[in-house]
Write an enzyme that holds these catalytic residues in place. Structure first.
Site, PDB file in Angstrom:
ATOM      1  N   TYR A   1       0.739  -0.737  -0.331  1.00  0.00           N
ATOM      2  CA  TYR A   1      -0.215  -0.009   0.383  1.00  0.00           C
ATOM      3  C   TYR A   1       1.224   1.636  -0.250  1.00  0.00           C
ATOM      4  O   TYR A   1       1.405   1.556   0.622  1.00  0.00           O
ATOM      5  CB  TYR A   1      -1.411   0.197   1.346  1.00  0.00           C
ATOM      6  CG  TYR A   1      -1.815   0.473   1.448  1.00  0.00           C
ATOM      7  CD1 TYR A   1      -2.778   0.959   0.702  1.00  0.00           C
ATOM      8  CD2 TYR A   1      -1.521   2.274   2.042  1.00  0.00           C
ATOM      9  CE1 TYR A   1      -3.890   2.071   0.708  1.00  0.00           C
ATOM     10  CE2 TYR A   1      -2.587   3.394   2.538  1.00  0.00           C
ATOM     11  CZ  TYR A   1      -3.846   3.561   1.591  1.00  0.00           C
ATOM     12  OH  TYR A   1      -4.371   4.595   1.733  1.00  0.00           O
TER      13      TYR A   1
ATOM     14  N   ASP B   1      -0.098  -7.409   6.563  1.00  0.00           N
ATOM     15  CA  ASP B   1      -1.349  -6.415   5.946  1.00  0.00           C
ATOM     16  C   ASP B   1      -1.894  -7.852   5.674  1.00  0.00           C
ATOM     17  O   ASP B   1      -2.278  -7.867   4.330  1.00  0.00           O
ATOM     18  CB  ASP B   1      -1.169  -4.767   4.961  1.00  0.00           C
ATOM     19  CG  ASP B   1      -1.971  -4.406   4.811  1.00  0.00           C
ATOM     20  OD1 ASP B   1      -2.892  -5.049   4.847  1.00  0.00           O
ATOM     21  OD2 ASP B   1      -1.647  -3.337   4.625  1.00  0.00           O
TER      22      ASP B   1
ATOM     23  N   LYS C   1     -11.852  -0.824   4.712  1.00  0.00           N
ATOM     24  CA  LYS C   1     -11.822  -2.231   3.396  1.00  0.00           C
ATOM     25  C   LYS C   1     -13.134  -2.702   3.344  1.00  0.00           C
ATOM     26  O   LYS C   1     -14.466  -2.227   4.317  1.00  0.00           O
ATOM     27  CB  LYS C   1     -11.541  -2.322   2.857  1.00  0.00           C
ATOM     28  CG  LYS C   1      -9.440  -0.974   2.643  1.00  0.00           C
ATOM     29  CD  LYS C   1     -10.249  -0.241   2.161  1.00  0.00           C
ATOM     30  CE  LYS C   1      -9.064   0.949   1.970  1.00  0.00           C
ATOM     31  NZ  LYS C   1      -7.475   0.435   2.378  1.00  0.00           N
TER      32      LYS C   1
HETATM   33  C1  LIG Z   1      -6.188   1.504   2.563  1.00  0.00           C
HETATM   34  C2  LIG Z   1      -5.378   0.834   3.309  1.00  0.00           C
HETATM   35  C3  LIG Z   1      -4.014   0.588   4.436  1.00  0.00           C
HETATM   36  C4  LIG Z   1      -4.355   2.382   4.848  1.00  0.00           C
HETATM   37  O1  LIG Z   1      -5.905   2.205   5.558  1.00  0.00           O
HETATM   38  P1  LIG Z   1      -7.096   3.797   5.689  1.00  0.00           P
HETATM   39  O2  LIG Z   1      -7.643   3.348   6.491  1.00  0.00           O
HETATM   40  O3  LIG Z   1      -6.767   4.227   4.732  1.00  0.00           O
HETATM   41  O4  LIG Z   1      -5.829   4.750   6.395  1.00  0.00           O
HETATM   42  C5  LIG Z   1      -3.444   0.111   4.226  1.00  0.00           C
HETATM   43  N1  LIG Z   1      -2.937  -1.594   3.589  1.00  0.00           N
HETATM   44  C6  LIG Z   1      -3.280  -1.320   2.932  1.00  0.00           C
HETATM   45  C7  LIG Z   1      -3.640  -2.771   1.804  1.00  0.00           C
HETATM   46  C8  LIG Z   1      -4.669  -0.843   2.600  1.00  0.00           C
HETATM   47  O5  LIG Z   1      -5.763  -1.321   1.424  1.00  0.00           O
END
Ligand SMILES: *Cc1c(COP(=O)(O)O)cnc(C)c1O
Length: 398
Positions: free
Chosen positions: A115, A187, A212
């Protein structure tokens, strides 16, 4: 807390029940929103006992709140962890982990097509404090093995990677991290615990942007960190509570509500994505499609070992390159032109000019993020509607 008995339940059931005990005060069926910044102590002794950690009651919302605790219990259960910490955003989760675990002179290894902002804070910010970061293709285990050193404290993996969808072998990555005494942080935003549970493969910390899939309704920004080790959790919690990126109770309430439908949303979106990937891979205007569910995927064995399903993110490139991509971005009617993913609505975006624009062009190229790559985050609309919309947009190119 029913965490241990809930572990035996299927994830669809856990989504609905985990962390949702009836409220002890009035029997509310869902955890109420405790919209308060602070908690009143009955006596000076009680206040002192809470600060001393002898009384588990709440003190101040930055350091814990019942609505947030209910969400944390739910996510810990879904991931097969023992505890969780909710954060104000996914990036608050990422930066808190780095802040808690890295010191001057330490080294971190990170998936190269991670990301965008997760990479930027390492290269731009943690570098200012003497932390060295190596951005490598963690899906190549030889490269990963050759990159860790005895100074490596954290191996940070995103799998499937964003937006190239390369898959990293988590069990191998965990072994490699352990061999140098580093912590494996995964992640898991793209998969959600419905499709991938990194603790089963040896991860030490699992994190999510709950913005998400977990929330799933495109109306909250938030994050979460999940642990199996109490000592590691306590270390990160101490930093989070003073660094301050904690979650607000109203945010927590909405995310917890969203989680109740997580399993069904993830599966519906995945069914839709399979149909769209089929359309794309058979269309003459499409140069290539990356989707872990397509037959003949080079990492098919690993996918079936590590993932319950291919998910709902698709990257593809059109024969006409970026100009054709732009045309498709404008011609689709259902997917909104927006960054983010994991919501019930489909979204389409162009990583080279949007989510990954902050990367140097050469780094983008090395990470496989070509100028013509289009990323589609498939939602829960009707499959036929999505396919016919995308088809009309692609047919318009010829
Ligand atoms: C969106 C996202 C983030 C960051 O999250 P936020 O809630 O926008 O701060 C981190 N890792 C991945 C894979 C993401 O899609």
């Amino acid at each position: 807390m029913k965490t241990s008995s809930e572990k035996a339940l299927n994830i669809d059931t856990q989504c609905i029940h985990a962390g949702s005990e009836p409220d002890p005060a009035f029997g509310a069926a869902v955890p109420p929103i405790f919209q308060t910044s602070t908690f009143v102590f009955k006596t000076p002794e009680e206040g002192a006992a809470r600060f001393a950690g002898e009384d588990p009651g709440y003190i101040y919302t930055r350091m814990g709140n019942p609505t947030t605790s209910a969400l944390e219990e739910a996510v810990a259960t879904l991931e097969g962890g023992t505890s969780a910490l909710a954060t104000s955003s996914g990036m608050a989760a990422v930066s808190t982990v780095f802040f808690a675990l890295l010191s001057a002179g330490d080294h971190v290894v990170c998936s190269q097509s991670v990301y965008g902002p997760s990479r930027v804070i390492l290269e731009r910010d943690f570098s200012r404090f003497g932390v060295e970061a190596s951005m490598v293709d963690t899906s190549d285990l030889e490269v990963l093995r050759a990159t860790v050193t005895d100074r490596t404290r954290v191996v940070f993996v995103e799998t499937p990677a964003n937006p190239t969808l390369a898959i990293t072998d988590l069990a191998e990555a965990a072994d490699i991290a352990r061999s140098v005494g580093a912590v494996l942080v995964v992640d898991n935003t793209f998969m959600s615990p419905v499709l991938q549970q990194p603790f089963r493969f040896g991860a030490d910390i699992v994190l999510h942007s709950v913005t998400k899939f977990l929330n799933g309704h495109t109306d909250v920004v938030g994050g979460v960190l999940v642990f199996q080790d109490d000592e590691l959790m306590a270390k990160v919690r101490g930093v989070l509570h003073y660094l301050g990126g904690t979650m607000d109770p109203h945010q927590a309430f909405l995310v917890h509500r969203g989680i109740k439908t997580l399993a069904m949303r993830v599966r519906t979106a995945q069914d839709n994505a399979r149909a769209i990937a089929d359309l794309l891979s058979g269309h003459s205007e499409v140069d290539w499609v990356r989707y872990p569910g397509l037959p003949g995927h080079p990492q098919a064995d690993l996918i079936s070992r590590q993932m319950e399903g291919p998910g709902s993110l698709i990257s593809f490139q059109l024969r006409g390159g970026f100009d054709a991509g732009k045309q498709v971005l404008s011609a689709v009617r259902l997917p909104a032109l927006a960054v983010s993913l994991g919501g019930v609505e489909s979204l389409i975006q162009h990583p080279a000019s949007m989510t990954h624009a902050a990367m140097k062009p050469q780094d983008r190229e090395e990470a496989g993020i070509t100028d013509g790559l289009v990323r589609l985050a498939v939602g829960c609309e009707d499959a036929e509607d999505l396919v016919s919309d995308l088809k009309q947009a692609l047919d318009g190119l010829s």
